[in-house]
Motif scaffolding. Structure first.
Motif: not given
Length: 277
Positions: A7-15, A74-78, A97-107
């Motif tokens: 299950k993907r981390s609750a602290n992962l935000r996929d943008l 996500s595994f590494v983050l958790d 716990a920190p958050q991790l945001t995945l993005f494309t090009d800019s954020v």
């Protein structure tokens, strides 16, 4: 690295697929990166903080390979969260716990607008690490540092900055830089090397838990070496100027990661002590 998708981390935000900031363009970003190294000034963050955009979106298909990479980060983050929670608990402290945001090009981040050409970064204002997965492809193709543990090291380094933020080290560093402007870059180098060492502390735990395959440690060391300031400056300008470094040389980054991985102790990572560099 031995890991299993879950299950993907609750602290992962996929943008991924959304553009959250002003577009500078790859060419313009590269120019600013080179000028930042030459003049020893962070020109990119100044651009990002003053930029604004309409938040245009673009749809991009994600391959099964990229989705597996998302599962991996996500595994590494958790896993970093579990390790640092344990480390903090040993001294009676709580690890937020920190958050991790995945993005494309800019954020858009709490620290301004970030672009993929800047590489992964951590923003202390919103306690979030930001990663464009395209960096991992560049790490392999351009910098010659393939492998999943090389990818894990990059994220663990950014989480190391979160640890510094929680411990108050980041705030003290900014105060020192303001008080000693002539030492701004040298202090930044010490900060980055400590984040490398903290990444090594996490790697020490993975080794103890038998999560590493043969060659994994070497993958991380190649990645640390590939993104040293001296190698990046040499590639960008043909010259090396230690006075403008902000992250440390290849040798320094490798040495501090190894130190953290071998000892597995936070106290081994005092890069600010006299004679530590």
């Amino acid at each position: 690295m031995r890991w299993t998708p879950g299950k993907r981390s609750a602290n992962l935000r996929d943008l991924r697929g959304t553009s959250g900031g002003a577009k500078l363009g790859v060419g313009g970003t590269v120019i600013l990166l080179v000028l930042s190294l030459v003049f020893g000034k962070d020109l990119l963050s100044g651009f990002g903080q003053g930029a604004a955009s309409s938040g245009a979106q673009s749809e991009r298909a994600s391959s099964p390979e990229e989705e597996r990479l998302v599962d991996f980060v996500s595994f590494v983050l958790d896993d970093t969260e579990a390790v640092w929670t344990q480390v903090f608990s040993q001294t009676g402290q709580r690890y937020p716990a920190p958050q991790l945001t995945l993005f494309t090009d800019s954020v858009r981040s709490g620290c301004g607008v970030g672009e993929s050409a800047m590489g992964p970064f951590y923003c202390p204002a919103d306690r979030t690490a930001y990663v464009d997965l395209g960096f991992y492809r560049e790490l392999k193709a351009r910098f010659g540092a393939p492998g999943d543990f090389a990818q894990a090291y990059v994220l663990a380094h950014e989480i190391g900055h979160h640890v510094q933020n929680v411990l108050g080290i980041e705030r003290k560093l900014r105060q020192l830089q303001a008080a000693r402007p002539s030492e701004k870059n040298a202090l930044s180098v010490r900060m980055e090397l400590q984040a490398d060492c903290f990444a090594g502390v996490w790697a020490h735990s993975t080794a103890k838990r038998d999560l590493l395959d043969a060659g994994d440690a070497e993958e991380a060391l190649r990645a640390a070496s590939a993104i040293g300031d001296d190698r990046l400056q040499k590639a960008a300008t043909g010259r090396v100027n230690p006075e403008t470094w902000t992250h440390g040389s290849s040798a320094q980054r490798v040495a501090w990661f190894k130190r953290g991985m071998q000892g597995g102790r936070v106290e081994d990572c005092d890069t600010f002590a006299e004679g530590s560099r």
